[in-house]
Scaffold this active site. Structure first.
Site, PDB file in Angstrom:
ATOM      1  N   GLY A 292      39.777  35.843  40.871  1.00 45.33           N
ATOM      2  CA  GLY A 292      38.710  36.650  40.304  1.00 45.33           C
ATOM      3  C   GLY A 292      37.541  35.785  39.889  1.00 45.33           C
TER       4      GLY A 292
ATOM      5  N   ASP B 150      48.107  36.285  39.845  1.00 46.90           N
ATOM      6  CA  ASP B 150      47.641  37.239  38.830  1.00 46.90           C
ATOM      7  C   ASP B 150      47.140  38.453  39.596  1.00 46.90           C
ATOM      8  OD1 ASP B 150      46.672  38.545  36.628  1.00 46.90           O
ATOM      9  OD2 ASP B 150      44.935  37.232  36.358  1.00 46.90           O
TER      10      ASP B 150
ATOM     11  N   CYS C 142      48.592  42.554  34.326  1.00 43.68           N
ATOM     12  CA  CYS C 142      48.232  43.065  33.002  1.00 43.68           C
ATOM     13  C   CYS C 142      48.639  44.538  32.934  1.00 43.68           C
ATOM     14  CB  CYS C 142      46.753  42.864  32.701  1.00 43.68           C
ATOM     15  SG  CYS C 142      45.624  43.435  33.980  1.00 43.68           S
TER      16      CYS C 142
ATOM     17  N   GLY D  59      37.670  33.583  37.579  1.00 48.90           N
ATOM     18  CA  GLY D  59      38.138  32.238  37.253  1.00 48.90           C
ATOM     19  C   GLY D  59      38.556  31.967  35.834  1.00 48.90           C
TER      20      GLY D  59
ATOM     21  N   ASP E 205      40.287  34.183  46.289  1.00 54.41           N
ATOM     22  CA  ASP E 205      40.165  35.611  46.008  1.00 54.41           C
ATOM     23  C   ASP E 205      39.472  36.279  47.190  1.00 54.41           C
ATOM     24  OD1 ASP E 205      40.534  37.296  43.238  1.00 54.41           O
ATOM     25  OD2 ASP E 205      39.025  38.202  44.545  1.00 54.41           O
TER      26      ASP E 205
END
Length: 390
Positions: free
Chosen positions: A209, A279, A332, A211, A231
């Site tokens: 993303g 992530d 998340c 970073g 990414d």
């Protein structure tokens, strides 16, 4: 603006937020800023009041409200002082009529509440997702010398973490301007600690993303070794360079990925990485404290697509890790489809891997990994698992 005018302004903003949620448009904070940009008469107190009313209504409604007025009436139902401002005078909202639509209270749309329950998240726990989040920062160890921390903070459980009240204007502090601190949720910092990146290693941040986690990895590696930020989103990835310069992070190589063809860009690292961080894109159910309207945007079809992407990216990451290396999977999210179930599926598909339970000062075990949450540790909601290649 009068108190009544502020309520009517919040209703107008809520109409925009609801429309954007249905059409996957701009986030609430941007809509609020844009709304005020054309209304110069509003002062700072007006802006603050309208923003607070808007987010108060967003947090109060589980299902997507029919209108902004219906959302505000949900708040007014339990607040006589707010209800009294619906008097039709001046720029105030019209008088409340018996039987008019009132938005449904709740934590989230019903289908999501059911998914939370199936993932071991109680209703009481889920309510903490609608609280305001604190402001967490990470001390950037790449900046040498003594650090004058902004006042009002306290140490968090992350190794280099501090926590401040949500209204803290940290961006105006000297430490932030010098790049000595970075805004990063404590949970996010802890997931980076699970990677345990070491100086001189080859580490790949597969879904970098803009970073934020890449910068934490660069600090852990002390600007040595090989650090790849990859990414598929060119715009987000382009934000890393100025952030890295400000932080004094050098030697980060960015790699733009082609979705579904990631190994074409990363083939030179096949079987060579000491650690890969995934992530992965996800529903973001763990970040509702910061983006409460996000729970109105998610659909079951989108959740299924996220889960499929996560599984595929885990398989890509497995190709990059050397024997004896490690893979860290993070989302998340608080849903098992994007957490514990993904870990089980990965181990079933890859017989030469084993799970290693992360050891952190926060979180609770969930399947083969840890769940970080607002109700256990006060972080955003995350699932993190660490795998070792035999």
């Amino acid at each position: 603006m009068t108190p009544g005018a502020r309520v009517q302004a919040a209703i107008e903003v809520l109409d925009l937020v609801i429309a954007a949620a249905r059409a996957n448009g701009a986030p609430a904070d941007r809509l609020i800023s844009d709304w005020f940009r054309t209304r110069r008469f509003a002062g700072s107190k007006d802006r603050r009041a309208v923003r607070e009313l808007t987010y108060r209504a967003i947090r109060a409604c589980g299902e997507v409200p029919e209108t902004g007025r219906a959302a505000m009436l949900r708040v007014a139902t339990d607040d006589p002082e707010l209800s009294a401002l619906f008097d039709g005078s001046g720029h105030a909202p019209a008088i409340i009529v018996a039987g008019e639509p009132v938005a449904e209270a709740g934590i989230a749309p019903h289908w999501l509440v059911d998914r939370f329950a199936a993932s071991g998240v109680s209703e009481a726990d889920a309510t903490t997702l609608l609280d305001r989040a604190p402001l967490d920062i990470r001390v950037n160890t790449l900046k040498a010398g003594p650090l004058d921390m902004p006042e009002g903070g306290e140490r968090s459980v992350a190794v280099h973490g501090w926590r401040y009240p949500p209204e803290t204007r940290i961006e105006q502090s000297e430490a932030y301007l010098q790049g000595a601190i970075e805004v990063q949720d404590t949970g996010s910092q802890l997931t980076c600690e699970v990677v345990a990146a070491q100086p001189g290693e080859t580490v790949i941040d597969l879904c970098a993303g803009a970073g934020g986690k890449t910068l934490a990895l660069a600090a852990a590696m002390e600007n040595t070794g090989t650090l790849i930020a990859a990414d598929a989103d060119r715009t987000r990835l382009s934000r890393l360079a100025p952030r890295a310069e400000r932080a004094g992070a050098t030697g980060i190589e960015t790699v733009l990925l082609n979705p579904n063809k990631e190994m074409q860009a990363l083939q030179r690292f096949a079987g060579a990485a000491d650690a890969v961080l995934v992530d992965a894109p996800c529903s973001g159910t763990g970040t509702w404290r910061r983006n409460p309207e996000a729970r109105w945007r998610l659909t079951e079809a989108q959740l299924a697509r996220y889960a499929a992407i996560q599984s595929r990216l885990l398989d890509v990451a497995a190709e990059l890790v050397r024997p004896g290396g490690r893979l860290v999977f993070v989302t998340c999210s608080l849903l098992d489809e994007e957490g514990a179930d993904q870990a089980v599926g990965f181990l079933r598909r890859h017989a030469d891997w084993r799970a290693e339970m992360p050891v952190l000062p926060a979180g609770t075990p969930r399947g083969e990994g840890l769940r970080l949450s607002p109700w256990h540790g006060g972080t955003d909601g995350f699932f993190v698992a660490r795998f070792h290649r035999l």
